[in-house]
Scaffold this motif. Structure first.
Motif, PDB file in Angstrom:
ATOM      1  N   UNK A 138      43.686  36.335  52.896  1.00 50.96           N
ATOM      2  CA  UNK A 138      42.814  37.362  53.171  1.00 50.96           C
ATOM      3  C   UNK A 138      42.456  38.299  52.066  1.00 50.96           C
ATOM      4  N   UNK A 139      41.315  38.415  51.764  1.00 47.78           N
ATOM      5  CA  UNK A 139      40.771  39.293  50.726  1.00 47.78           C
ATOM      6  C   UNK A 139      41.314  38.979  49.341  1.00 47.78           C
ATOM      7  N   UNK A 140      41.980  40.000  48.623  1.00 46.33           N
ATOM      8  CA  UNK A 140      42.386  39.607  47.340  1.00 46.33           C
ATOM      9  C   UNK A 140      44.055  39.096  47.691  1.00 46.33           C
ATOM     10  N   UNK A 141      44.073  37.812  47.396  1.00 39.93           N
ATOM     11  CA  UNK A 141      45.204  37.022  47.658  1.00 39.93           C
ATOM     12  C   UNK A 141      46.491  37.736  47.027  1.00 39.93           C
ATOM     13  N   UNK A 142      47.467  37.744  47.909  1.00 41.43           N
ATOM     14  CA  UNK A 142      48.729  38.620  47.413  1.00 41.43           C
ATOM     15  C   UNK A 142      50.092  37.599  47.575  1.00 41.43           C
ATOM     16  N   UNK A 143      51.044  37.607  46.835  1.00 44.34           N
ATOM     17  CA  UNK A 143      52.233  36.706  47.190  1.00 44.34           C
ATOM     18  C   UNK A 143      52.990  37.083  48.355  1.00 44.34           C
ATOM     19  N   UNK A 180      50.087  40.329  36.075  1.00 40.85           N
ATOM     20  CA  UNK A 180      50.369  41.181  37.251  1.00 40.85           C
ATOM     21  C   UNK A 180      49.627  40.582  38.462  1.00 40.85           C
ATOM     22  N   UNK A 181      49.843  39.324  38.704  1.00 36.39           N
ATOM     23  CA  UNK A 181      49.220  38.552  39.536  1.00 36.39           C
ATOM     24  C   UNK A 181      50.134  38.118  40.896  1.00 36.39           C
ATOM     25  N   UNK A 182      50.702  36.759  40.804  1.00 38.77           N
ATOM     26  CA  UNK A 182      51.462  36.279  41.575  1.00 38.77           C
ATOM     27  C   UNK A 182      52.895  36.229  41.382  1.00 38.77           C
ATOM     28  N   UNK A 183      53.678  35.629  42.287  1.00 38.14           N
ATOM     29  CA  UNK A 183      55.143  35.388  42.267  1.00 38.14           C
ATOM     30  C   UNK A 183      55.532  34.113  42.907  1.00 38.14           C
TER      31      UNK A 183
END
Length: 622
Positions: A591-596, A492-495
């Motif tokens: 930024x922060x906790x990287x999101x896709x 459940x991390x990146x796309x």
């Protein structure tokens, strides 16, 4: 004409004018065709970009030039569909250069962009960017922009040495930024100095063309002793504002001394301007603690929680927004950059616990036009700040670690927000929630009173229309009504967009999986960043067609590796970097906790043609 008709006509003209002004064209990068070629053991996969301003009727001719200098047309008729091609006749023992020309109404025209593979080049599934080594440092987050105005993307790398989370004591190494072209040329180094602490929550840097001159700037927080790309020192280099008392509860923290905001020239790293950072620290304890906004955190933890973004607050020009705090007091400060100067546009400040917007922030944020007025809003976790710097709404669900904003439910007009939430001490609420980006209206909520750390939303099932949702602590995949529809992916991390269909693939660590389809790709010899979060240095559509490139560091930290898909597609889609929301997602990805990143329209199984972006391209500098 009677008075009633005159008044009606006047109101109609006023409506037309207001519509034109509110939906003025956004300034956007003027990119070349981003041609990329990947050697597949003697066969070469070539792809190139369609621009967001291209006519739907635009076609392409693909050429290859070898050592003889003669250009050979590779396609039998102009390519009007997807922009990828397999060249089976190129001789890898020769140097080969591929380029395209545009074809419109039968007329062929030159266009910028080419790609060369040297004779007898080693066959690799990636492009290599050698890193200028700093002892004890490794490449971490990466951002991208056209730093020199040539229509090609360049990379800005956050080099990290010893760092600490805000909750930890201890001295850190200075944060360092380096810049490279995609050809591997080193451009500059910016050392932020000992008075800027290293850690995921501290050092946010924005890379974007803020003044529309065709060349991106770099914006970040600086302090006494920061050094620009030409060696010029900002502030007083003799000052050391760190707490160096090892017995102190704030050992290693920087809770005194001036704080600055600086803009650097993308081409050279030269400092252009520096102003005082907004907001200043003020009362250290007033930035909140677990479960609320009480004055119970004097450790310097929550005062130094930073995020940042770029947003088109007037609908035309990009502004940079620097943000401080999210557990309690929260401040967003918007800045405009024009004529080499920073000017304050507005400041949003929750001030105290009585404000319903206090404590609603995330370890990240998203930027998009939630109310369809042509101007951007900032989705800051459980709240949204309007383009004028005023609070638009808050859900009241407080802090969270993951956030996804897009047209996740295409049958409902507008955009949606999916987020997961920490259930802080003394509070209750959903661990996972989907709500309207325009109003905050909840569409579904789940995992009540459970602390959920990770969650993802996008169309990953190529048999279903709309996004699917999953999060840590739940074994199930959910639809937009919150109903269970299958087994959730293990990660459940990146796309990433990688294969040939419009659905998204699962990116985790150094591999890419297809939901219910197995492993598609493994980047052998490369590693991800940030521990179990397993985030890439960057994932973005920086080359070729609309699929995304994956950038990872090599396991020995000597190079960045850029991976580009070699899977054919039949989908013609303009570069995602010309979709305004996606482009801004790339700016805040580090930024922060990287999101896709996400598009501002529904992209996935059953999608309609992507809407034409309302953009104007700035002139190229060379």
């Amino acid at each position: 004409m009677n008075a009633f008709l005159k008044r009606r006509r006047g109101l109609f003209l006023l409506f037309l004018l207001s519509t034109v002004f509110s939906f003025a064209q956004r300034q956007m990068e003027n990119l070349d065709r981003g041609v990329v070629a990947m050697n597949q053991n003697g066969k070469f996969f070539i792809s190139w970009r369609v621009l967001g301003t291209d006519s739907d009727n635009l076609a392409f001719n693909l050429y290859r030039k070898n050592g003889t200098g003669k250009a050979i047309l590779l396609n039998e008729k102009p390519i009007s569909g997807a922009t990828n091609f397999v060249d089976e006749k190129a001789n890898p023992k020769e140097a080969n250069t591929w380029f395209v020309k545009t074809v419109l109404n039968g007329k062929e025209t030159e266009t910028k962009g080419d790609f060369t593979i040297n004779a007898n080049a080693e066959v690799k599934d990636y492009l290599s960017i050698p890193i200028k080594q700093i002892p004890g440092y490794i490449p971490n987050d990466v951002s991208t922009g056209d730093l020199d105005g040539d229509g090609k993307y360049d990379l800005v790398v956050h080099m990290t040495g010893k760092g600490h989370d805000n909750s930890q004591r201890g001295l850190t190494d200075p944060a360092v930024l380096q810049a490279y072209t995609l050809d591997g040329k080193f451009l500059w180094k910016i050392n932020l100095g000992k008075n800027i602490r290293e850690g995921a929550h501290y050092t946010q840097f924005m890379v974007y063309d803020l003044d529309g001159d065709g060349m991106a700037e770099i914006v970040c927080k600086t302090a006494d002793g920061s050094v620009d790309g030409l060696g010029k020192v900002i502030g007083d280099a003799s000052k050391d504002w760190r707490d160096t008392d090892e017995k102190s509860g704030t050992f290693g923290k920087i809770l005194k001394g001036p704080e600055y905001l600086s803009v650097f020239e993308g081409k050279t790293g030269k400092m252009i301007t520096t102003v005082d950072y907004i907001p200043e620290r003020g009362d250290i304890g007033a930035w909140g603690g677990r479960g609320g906004n009480g004055k119970n955190d004097a450790s310097g933890n929550r005062v130094d929680r930073f995020t940042a973004c770029v947003a088109y607050l007037d609908g035309v020009h990009p502004s940079v927004v620097m943000c401080r705090g999210y557990y309690g007091r929260t401040v967003l400060a918007a800045w405009d950059f024009k004529n080499k100067k920073l000017t304050s546009r507005w400041v949003f400040d929750t001030k105290d616990a009585a404000n319903p917007f206090s404590g609603m922030g995330n370890h990240g944020l998203s930027v998009t036009d939630v109310d369809n007025d042509g101007k951007d809003e900032i989705v800051y976790g459980s709240m949204c700040v309007d383009d004028d710097g005023k609070g638009l709404y808050t859900t009241g669900f407080r802090h969270g670690d993951a956030l996804h904003v897009s047209d996740l439910v295409p049958e409902i007009p507008g955009l949606e927000v999916f987020g997961v939430h920490e259930i802080e001490e003394g509070t209750k609420g959903p661990g996972a929630v989907l709500f309207s980006a325009a109003t905050g209206k909840v569409l579904f909520r789940d995992s009540e009173d459970n602390d959920v750390g990770r969650g993802v939303a996008d169309n990953i099932d190529p048999t279903r229309i709309g996004a699917q949702f999953w999060w840590s602590g739940s074994p199930d995949l959910h639809d937009a009504k919150g109903e269970k529809i299958g087994i959730a992916p293990r990660a459940a991390n990146f796309l990433i967009y990688w294969d040939g269909d419009a659905s998204r693939e699962l990116l985790n660590s150094n591999y890419i999986d297809k939901y219910n389809g197995g492993r598609l790709f493994t980047a052998d010899g490369a590693v991800s960043n940030n521990g179990t979060k397993s985030t890439p240095a960057l994932s973005a559509d920086i080359l070729g067609d609309w699929r995304e490139e994956l950038i990872l560091r090599s396991a020995d930290n000597t190079e960045l590796r850029i991976y580009s898909t070699t899977i054919p597609t039949e989908i013609r889609q303009y570069t995602l970097m010309h979709d305004p929301q996606y482009r801004l997602s790339i700016a805040w990805q580090n930024v922060g906790y990287n999101q896709p990143p996400h598009t501002g329209f529904y992209m996935g199984y059953g999608m309609k043609s992507a809407p034409k972006p309302n953009i104007v391209l700035v002139p190229l500098k060379k």
